[in-house]
Each structure stands twice: as C-alpha cells, then as structure tokens.
Design a protein around this motif. Structure first.
Motif, PDB file in Angstrom:
ATOM      1  N   ALA A   1       0.831  -1.205   0.000  1.00 62.00           N
ATOM      2  CA  ALA A   1       0.000   0.000   0.000  1.00 62.00           C
ATOM      3  C   ALA A   1       0.860   1.246   0.000  1.00 62.00           C
ATOM      4  N   ALA A   2       1.942   1.201   0.730  1.00 60.45           N
ATOM      5  CA  ALA A   2       2.797   2.382   0.819  1.00 60.45           C
ATOM      6  C   ALA A   2       3.421   2.729  -0.515  1.00 60.45           C
ATOM      7  N   GLN A   3       3.710   1.714  -1.331  1.00 59.98           N
ATOM      8  CA  GLN A   3       4.358   1.988  -2.605  1.00 59.98           C
ATOM      9  C   GLN A   3       3.484   2.830  -3.519  1.00 59.98           C
ATOM     10  N   THR A   4       2.183   2.745  -3.335  1.00 57.30           N
ATOM     11  CA  THR A   4       1.302   3.475  -4.236  1.00 57.30           C
ATOM     12  C   THR A   4       0.918   4.848  -3.715  1.00 57.30           C
ATOM     13  N   ALA A   5       1.163   5.099  -2.402  1.00 57.30           N
ATOM     14  CA  ALA A   5       0.551   6.302  -1.849  1.00 57.30           C
ATOM     15  C   ALA A   5       1.458   7.183  -1.009  1.00 57.30           C
ATOM     16  N   GLN A   6       2.607   6.688  -0.579  1.00 59.03           N
ATOM     17  CA  GLN A   6       3.388   7.438   0.389  1.00 59.03           C
ATOM     18  C   GLN A   6       3.952   8.728  -0.188  1.00 59.03           C
ATOM     19  N   ARG A   7       3.972   9.767   0.667  1.00 54.60           N
ATOM     20  CA  ARG A   7       4.606  11.028   0.296  1.00 54.60           C
ATOM     21  C   ARG A   7       6.107  10.931   0.476  1.00 54.60           C
ATOM     22  N   THR A   8       6.835  11.774  -0.211  1.00 59.62           N
ATOM     23  CA  THR A   8       8.273  11.901  -0.003  1.00 59.62           C
ATOM     24  C   THR A   8       8.532  13.224   0.692  1.00 59.62           C
ATOM     25  N   LEU A   9       9.183  13.169   1.838  1.00 54.63           N
ATOM     26  CA  LEU A   9       9.444  14.379   2.606  1.00 54.63           C
ATOM     27  C   LEU A   9      10.607  15.155   2.009  1.00 54.63           C
ATOM     28  N   PRO A  10      10.615  16.456   2.142  1.00 50.03           N
ATOM     29  CA  PRO A  10      11.733  17.252   1.624  1.00 50.03           C
ATOM     30  C   PRO A  10      12.985  17.024   2.455  1.00 50.03           C
ATOM     31  N   GLY A  11      14.120  17.335   1.856  1.00 46.72           N
ATOM     32  CA  GLY A  11      15.392  17.239   2.543  1.00 46.72           C
ATOM     33  C   GLY A  11      16.165  18.541   2.409  1.00 46.72           C
ATOM     34  N   ILE A  12      17.376  18.530   2.904  1.00 49.28           N
ATOM     35  CA  ILE A  12      18.245  19.707   2.837  1.00 49.28           C
ATOM     36  C   ILE A  12      19.121  19.575   1.594  1.00 49.28           C
ATOM     37  N   PRO A  13      19.214  20.599   0.770  1.00 47.54           N
ATOM     38  CA  PRO A  13      20.047  20.507  -0.436  1.00 47.54           C
ATOM     39  C   PRO A  13      21.504  20.195  -0.085  1.00 47.54           C
ATOM     40  N   GLU A  14      22.173  19.533  -1.014  1.00 53.62           N
ATOM     41  CA  GLU A  14      23.583  19.203  -0.821  1.00 53.62           C
ATOM     42  C   GLU A  14      24.447  20.469  -0.911  1.00 53.62           C
ATOM     43  N   GLY A  15      25.589  20.387  -0.280  1.00 51.22           N
ATOM     44  CA  GLY A  15      26.618  21.407  -0.462  1.00 51.22           C
ATOM     45  C   GLY A  15      26.280  22.748   0.131  1.00 51.22           C
ATOM     46  N   THR A  16      26.848  23.783  -0.496  1.00 51.18           N
ATOM     47  CA  THR A  16      26.729  25.136   0.051  1.00 51.18           C
ATOM     48  C   THR A  16      25.304  25.661   0.015  1.00 51.18           C
ATOM     49  N   GLU A  17      24.501  25.169  -0.935  1.00 46.80           N
ATOM     50  CA  GLU A  17      23.109  25.636  -0.988  1.00 46.80           C
ATOM     51  C   GLU A  17      22.371  25.253   0.288  1.00 46.80           C
ATOM     52  N   GLY A  18      22.555  24.010   0.749  1.00 43.73           N
ATOM     53  CA  GLY A  18      21.930  23.588   1.995  1.00 43.73           C
ATOM     54  C   GLY A  18      22.565  24.237   3.205  1.00 43.73           C
ATOM     55  N   ASP A  19      23.875  24.440   3.159  1.00 40.64           N
ATOM     56  CA  ASP A  19      24.563  25.063   4.298  1.00 40.64           C
ATOM     57  C   ASP A  19      24.049  26.469   4.561  1.00 40.64           C
ATOM     58  N   ARG A  20      23.590  27.144   3.506  1.00 39.47           N
ATOM     59  CA  ARG A  20      23.078  28.509   3.675  1.00 39.47           C
ATOM     60  C   ARG A  20      21.799  28.546   4.502  1.00 39.47           C
ATOM     61  N   TRP A  21      21.126  27.399   4.609  1.00 35.46           N
ATOM     62  CA  TRP A  21      19.903  27.355   5.421  1.00 35.46           C
ATOM     63  C   TRP A  21      20.207  27.524   6.908  1.00 35.46           C
ATOM     64  N   PHE A  22      21.434  27.168   7.302  1.00 38.80           N
ATOM     65  CA  PHE A  22      21.756  27.073   8.728  1.00 38.80           C
ATOM     66  C   PHE A  22      22.205  28.434   9.265  1.00 38.80           C
ATOM     67  N   THR A  23      21.241  29.297   9.360  1.00 36.29           N
ATOM     68  CA  THR A  23      21.482  30.647   9.851  1.00 36.29           C
ATOM     69  C   THR A  23      20.183  31.163  10.446  1.00 36.29           C
ATOM     70  N   HIS A  24      20.199  32.408  10.864  1.00 39.60           N
ATOM     71  CA  HIS A  24      19.001  33.027  11.410  1.00 39.60           C
ATOM     72  C   HIS A  24      18.501  34.117  10.471  1.00 39.60           C
ATOM     73  N   THR A  25      17.220  34.422  10.587  1.00 37.37           N
ATOM     74  CA  THR A  25      16.632  35.495   9.795  1.00 37.37           C
ATOM     75  C   THR A  25      17.142  36.841  10.311  1.00 37.37           C
ATOM     76  N   THR A  26      17.565  37.668   9.401  1.00 35.72           N
ATOM     77  CA  THR A  26      18.154  38.959   9.778  1.00 35.72           C
ATOM     78  C   THR A  26      17.149  39.842  10.514  1.00 35.72           C
ATOM     79  N   ASN A  27      17.608  40.417  11.621  1.00 38.32           N
ATOM     80  CA  ASN A  27      16.814  41.386  12.391  1.00 38.32           C
ATOM     81  C   ASN A  27      15.447  40.834  12.807  1.00 38.32           C
ATOM     82  N   LEU A  28      15.426  39.555  13.209  1.00 42.55           N
ATOM     83  CA  LEU A  28      14.173  38.950  13.663  1.00 42.55           C
ATOM     84  C   LEU A  28      14.486  38.056  14.858  1.00 42.55           C
ATOM     85  N   ALA A  29      14.011  38.452  16.029  1.00 48.51           N
ATOM     86  CA  ALA A  29      14.287  37.699  17.251  1.00 48.51           C
ATOM     87  C   ALA A  29      13.174  37.928  18.256  1.00 48.51           C
ATOM     88  N   SER A  30      12.987  36.949  19.137  1.00 46.78           N
ATOM     89  CA  SER A  30      12.037  37.079  20.234  1.00 46.78           C
ATOM     90  C   SER A  30      12.696  37.893  21.341  1.00 46.78           C
TER      91      SER A  30
END
Length: 729
Positions: free
Chosen positions: A161-190
């Motif tokens: 059943a899973a073969q016909t219906a399962q979703r694929t979850l997103p991942g983190i891009p390889e290399g520097t493109e994914g590394d850029r995700w690992f930061t904070h939003t500028t001028n936005l903090a609690s």
C-alpha cells in the motif's frame, strides 16, 4: 458580445461554479463514507477483496490500498517473487565522504528486497546509529498475552500500500546551498516586550438559554435566531457602554444551520459572514484593527466593527480554553477570574488575550531574560529551516489499530491519558545557531559523540528498518497519503525514510524489545538550552494551585471554576507551544458581490450568497519574531516517545505502550493510549503521569472508525468512576 450579454454569461458561470462545488463536496463525502465502509468490512474474518471490489465499484488494487489486510494471497506472493521497481529520479553525485561507514552495529546491515521497502528518495549513503541501553527496572509480572489473531496480516500488505501512496518528505540541499539554510533570519528575534497588553471588556453568553454575564451582572436576552447581527445588536443594546469580546459558553450558534451544508466549516463560514454586520476584512489590515474571521468547525472567531464608529468586537468560543462541561456563564466567568489571579501572582503584567495561544506566547515573551547571553532575544531560524520543520515535524500521534492486529472482540477498553503531558518536556530546547550533521560528519564521530548528539536537541533525516523479528507497534512516524499525515510502520523488514526528533530516535534504538536499524542521512543539531523552562515552571505552579483549589473548595461552583481554570492553564501551555510552530497562514475574507473585482487574484472562493463572496488565500510565513518551530518539534517528539516508553525513577519502573503485550493496544490519541488490559502504571498527579480515565468492560466489538472509538471512550469514562482527587487536567 455586449456588456449586458457579458454580465449574463458571468452570472451563468457563477451558477456553474456553485453547482460544481456542491457536487464535488457531495462526491467527496460519498467517497469518504465508502472508504470507511470498506475499512469496516475488512475487519470481518472472511472478508475478501474480490467480493468487496465490485460492490464498491473499485478495482482490486484500490481496495487493497484502502485496506491492506485484504491483499489477496496471489498478489502478495507475486509481490515477493517479483517486486515492482519504484521509479526514482536520477541519482545525484554523492559527496566523496558520504560513503564513510559508522561504528559496527548489532542491528546488522543486511539489504532488504525492494518489495519490502517504502518508496525511497534518490539513494543516499547513511551512517548506522549505535544501539542504546537503558536502565533495567525490577522485573514485574507480565500480564497475560491475548490470544493470537485468527487471521494474521500478510507480511507485505503495508509495504504494498505504501508503494502506491506514500509522500516523499523534503530534505536539505547538498553542499553550500543547503549550508546557507543554517542561519538566522536577519533582524528577527524574540525579545522581552516593553509594553503591557490592553485588557478588553468581555462578556459571557449562553445563546441557548440567553444568559449574559458582564462582571457581576447577569442579564437574560432573547435570541430567536442567534445570528451574528442579532447577538451583536442585542448585546450592544443591553450594554451600550461597549463590549469588545463576547465568549459563547454554550449553544454553538454557528452550527444552527449545519444540516443545510455538507461540512461544518461551510456552515460556520456562512454564519460568520451573515449580512447586516460590517465585517473586518483580512485583506484590508490598514483599515481594520483585526485580522478577519477565523473559520474553525468548532471554535471560530468572528471580528466585526460597529457601524459609524471605531469600536471593534470579536465573538469567540469559550471552548478554545476548555470544555465548558455545561457550566453556567457565571461559573465560566469565575474560571477566567481565577485564571487571571493565578497568572498575576507569577506575571504582574499578565493580561488574558482572546485565545490561549496568544496569551501563552505573550506570557512566554515576558520570561525572556533582559540580561545575560540572550538579553538580545532568541533569534528566529531561516525561512528555509522553518519551512522544513513545518513539512517534517508532526504533532501528536493519532492511530487506530483494527482487527486482526487486535482481537475482533476486545476483553475491555481501558483509557490512559498523560496528565498535563507537554509540561513534562519543556525543560530542554534547542538554542543557538543550528549545525548541520551530514552522514559523513556523523560517521566521523566516536560512538560516544554519536550517542550524545542523539540525546541532544536535534531533528534527523533517517532511513529506518523495522527488525525482522518485530511483533509490536510502530515507533517512528512515516509520511502517509495526505497533507501532513503520518502513520507508524510496524511490519517486519519494512524500510522507510523519514524525519524524527532525537527522543523518538533514542526510543527506537533503546526500546525494551529489539533495537531498530537507524541510518543517519542528515541532521539539524542545536545547543541545549532552557528558553521555555521559566515559563513552563510558572504555568505548572499555577496549574498545581488551581488543581488543589478544585480538589479542596467546598463550593461546587467554585470547585468547577477552579477545575476549568486549571484546564485553561493547560491550554496556555499546549497552544502556546503550538503557536511556536508558525505554520503558513491562510486568511479568510469577504467582498461584496458588487465589488467582485476586489477579490484578491490568488484567493480561492469558498462560498458566496446574493450579497457577499467569501474567500481564502495563503499568505505564507510572516516575519513572526516568536516563530520557533524547532522548540515545538522537540516537545512533540518527546511526547510521542513518552507515549511509548517513559521511565518512572522513583518507582523503578516504566510505563507506555511498548511495555504492554503486543495485540493489546487499540488506539493512540495525542496524549492518550487505549488498551485491552489495565496496567499498574504509577500516577502521582504530576505532569506526564498516566491517569486512568476510562474502563469499559468487555466483550466489546473492536472499533474500526474514529467515531466508534470515541463512542466507546465516552462509555468507558461514564463507567469509570474517577475519584475527585484524580480529576487532573
């Protein structure tokens, strides 16, 4: 074509649109009913897909996808002999270090036939996580195991059943493109606020009896239709001085015409958008102080502005805070007063806002330190990481286990609910700039470093294999059909790729039966911190104080009010944590039919009448300074793990679903587990303890739908006479 003909054609087009929408709604309801009926039929011991398929008007494959237990013998045999290949996109080039192997694992690395795997993303090298040991409590007598089901499930049914219906979850891009995700939003903090919230003039109204309570005054009003216009006009007539918030305590006026609509949400939208009131449109925030209606099937929010004036008023459900349990409006007002007093003793500037999520998060901001490391606040993650958490971090576990995995006739149905569960898991949360942990990085660490990382606050992209000898329930969530839907694979040998928090990974590796094979593909790792600890402790103190009042007060009404106030504290924490998740927003608005061109171009029209068009549109992620989905994800993961296994150090024992015999677990519902046997789990009235809330003696037909489960649950609670001291939140 002239203008008259053009307008006439537009009118006909609108009529077609309305007809299509109604037909589609009716069709969806029929298809849902059909799927439920198929699931119910599948519980019959002699049920066959070959007979159900023509009766349902579906193919054999469609029936098996809905009810995998009905997979015919020849189909499962063929699947084992000739597994169908899963189409994959082209495989990207792996980084040179991705193939580094981790330390030897006692789980083994035997490759599984593709027919026993859930569909996988492009092949990605992973590192096997080390198995973990847990302290062994004193041995206890094991409850008698139930008889084996008479019709075992085919081993490959779930993977097919899973073969016909399962979703694929997103991942983190390889290399520097994914590394850029690992930061904070500028001028936005609690940050700690430098203002105090404004209190609003509030009344409490039972639209069924017409009882209206304002401060220490009680009025009786007549509401024949209980429309929004009638409620607002009557309340303003009785209290001309002005009211800014109306809590509906009973009567659910938004459901009065529910029989005219296929779905409750449509009935609620029609009630909120009824004519003769000036609505606060969500797409005109500069002109209206409020954000527009919130269409919810049970607890909607309507926002309006008085004609020829600046006064705004909102209509809300008291059910946002707690189940009112038939309490009178005066008692519910007393509950809010008790709640406010309990909070003011811990927050001198506490103000009750419209909802528990707003109030809970506002109270949290007032615990943000003004000195020390986080005096500048807690920075918000990048939008990419927030989006990843939104897509890959589920909330509470909801699962119904049906025959033959449980007996067709249950010996009993026993409900255990974790008291104030989330408060147990707020002592630690991730802080600082997140670090990326690739498979290669994880492989380069020592086993001690790997174990430490999995104990820390993290979110892991993993490939999971259920042990070949596994006979119990599933442990880790896997993506299932539908938006943000999850299921929990338990079939031996099944392999799937998912995201999971450290607490669940630890449970899979250290469970009391057999360690699962976990391969680390990627990960997000935080420093351990305590950003929620002070907030949570104050709420737990308020909860304990109000619970004691509910148990000791001699006045029945005040006892009820204190109990409701304790439930409201629970809601502050529960929904406050949910507010940290910051989901992409959808705004609901209205536009007069005469101004149809003003409907936003990206809006979906969800309803209309002769005067008004109702629409909704996505607005994505806002620049919310209090968005911390990493905190919500860690707490949810911890709570799901504790539902399976939780250690009670003082009692030298464990509680949870993995500590009962296989085949005795009927369902999970967020913080509750439903069993066929009572358990000797300790309950000391502390957050996280398992409270026995219901016990319905059998034999009972096993529920096959959620409605059947809830019916049995209510009967079980009625049959189980809980002592007053055990009436916990």
């Amino acid at each position: 074509m002239d203008a008259k003909t053009y307008n006439a054609e537009l009118a006909e087009l609108r009529a077609l649109r309305d007809g299509i929408r109604k037909a589609r709604t009716a069709l969806e309801k029929l298809e849902t009913d059909r799927a439920r009926k198929i699931t119910a039929l599948a519980g019959y011991e002699k049920a066959k897909a070959e007979r159900i398929a023509p009766a349902a008007g579906l193919s054999l494959a469609d029936i098996v996808a809905i009810a995998p237990i009905l997979a015919p013998e020849h189909l499962t045999t063929a699947a084992q002999a000739n597994p169908a290949p899963v189409p994959l996109p082209p495989e990207p080039a792996a980084p040179p270090t991705a193939a580094v192997q981790g330390p030897p694992s006692p789980l083994g690395d035997t490759a599984l036939p593709s027919g026993t795997e859930h569909p996988q993303p492009p092949s990605q090298a992973g590192t096997v996580a080390p198995a973990m040991n847990r302290p062994t409590p004193e041995p206890a007598a094991e409850p008698e195991r139930p008889a084996a089901p008479s019709k075992p499930a085919p081993a490959t049914a779930a993977p097919l059943a899973a073969q016909t219906a399962q979703r694929t979850l997103p991942g983190i891009p390889e290399g520097t493109e994914g590394d850029r995700w690992f930061t904070h939003t500028t001028n936005l903090a609690s940050t700690h606020p430098n203002f105090t919230q404004q209190a609003r003039s509030t009344v409490f109204l039972d639209t069924h009896t017409g009882v209206l309570v304002h401060r220490d005054q009680t009025f009786r009003i007549d509401l024949p239709t209980a429309s929004t216009a009638e409620i607002l006009n009557t309340v303003f007539h009785v209290l001309p001085g002005g009211v800014e918030r109306i809590y509906i305590t009973a009567g659910a006026p938004w459901h009065r015409q529910a029989d005219q609509y296929s779905f409750l949400k449509d009935a609620v939208a029609a009630w909120l958008n009824a004519p003769h009131t000036r609505l606060a449109h969500g797409h005109r925030p500069r002109k209206d102080k409020m954000a527009g209606h919130f269409v919810h099937p049970r607890n909607p929010v309507g926002r309006y502005q008085r004609e020829h004036g600046e006064q705004h008023v909102e209509i809300r459900s008291a059910g946002e805070w707690f189940d009112t349990d038939g309490a009178e409006p005066a008692v519910i007002r007393d509950a809010f007063v008790l709640l406010w007093n309990a909070l003011r003793r811990r927050w001198p500037d506490a103000v009750l806002m419209g909802s528990p999520s707003q109030t809970g998060r506002d109270l949290w901001t007032r615990t943000i330190p003004t000195k020390g490391q986080y005096a500048d606040g807690y920075p918000v993650l990048s939008e990419e990481l927030r989006g990843l958490f939104h897509a890959t971090a589920g909330q509470g576990r909801t699962e119904l286990i049906t025959p033959p995995r449980v007996p067709a006739q249950l010996p009993a149905l026993v409900e255990y609910d974790r008291t104030f569960a989330y408060a147990k898991h707020t002592w630690k949360s991730g802080v600082g700039t997140p670090r990326r942990v690739t498979a290669a990085t994880f492989a380069s660490w020592s086993q001690k470093e790997q174990t430490k990382a999995l104990f820390a606050c993290g979110h892991w992209h993993v490939r999971v294999t259920v042990p070949d000898t596994w006979t119990h329930i599933g442990i880790l969530p896997a993506p299932a059909p539908g938006d943000r839907a999850w299921h929990y694979p338990a079939t031996p040998g099944t392999t799937f790729t998912t995201w999971a928090g450290g607490p669940e990974i630890h449970t899979a590796l250290s469970n009391p039966h057999t360690p699962w094979k976990i391969e680390i593909l990627d990960g997000i790792l935080f420093d351990d911190g305590k950003p929620l600890d002070d907030w949570s402790k104050k709420l737990k103190e308020a909860w304990s104080s109000l619970t004691a009042q509910a148990n000791l007060n001699g006045d029945p009404d005040q006892r009820t009010a204190a109990h409701l106030a304790a439930r409201a504290v629970r809601a502050l924490l529960l929904y406050g944590i949910g507010a940290f998740a910051q989901r992409p927003r959808t705004v609901t608005g209205t536009t007069p039919r005469t101004m149809e061109r003003d409907v936003p171009p990206d809006a979906e029209i969800i309803g209309f009448d002769d005067q008004t068009i109702t629409w909704q549109r996505p607005t994505g992620f806002t620049r919310d300074p209090n968005a911390h989905p990493e905190w919500a994800a860690h707490i949810w993961s911890s709570a799901r793990a504790a539902l399976l296994s939780q250690r009670h150090r003082d009692d030298n024992t464990y509680a949870g679903a993995l500590h009962v015999p296989p085949g005795t677990i009927v369902a999970f519902r967020t913080d509750a587990v439903y069993l066929t046997q009572p358990q000797p789990w300790p309950h000391h009235g502390q957050p996280g303890d398992y409270l026995k809330k219901g016990h319905l003696p059998g034999p009972i037909p096993a529920p096959t739908t959620e409605d059947e489960l809830l019916t049995l649950r209510d009967k079980g609670r009625a049959a189980h006479h809980t002592a007053p001291t055990a009436k916990e939140a």
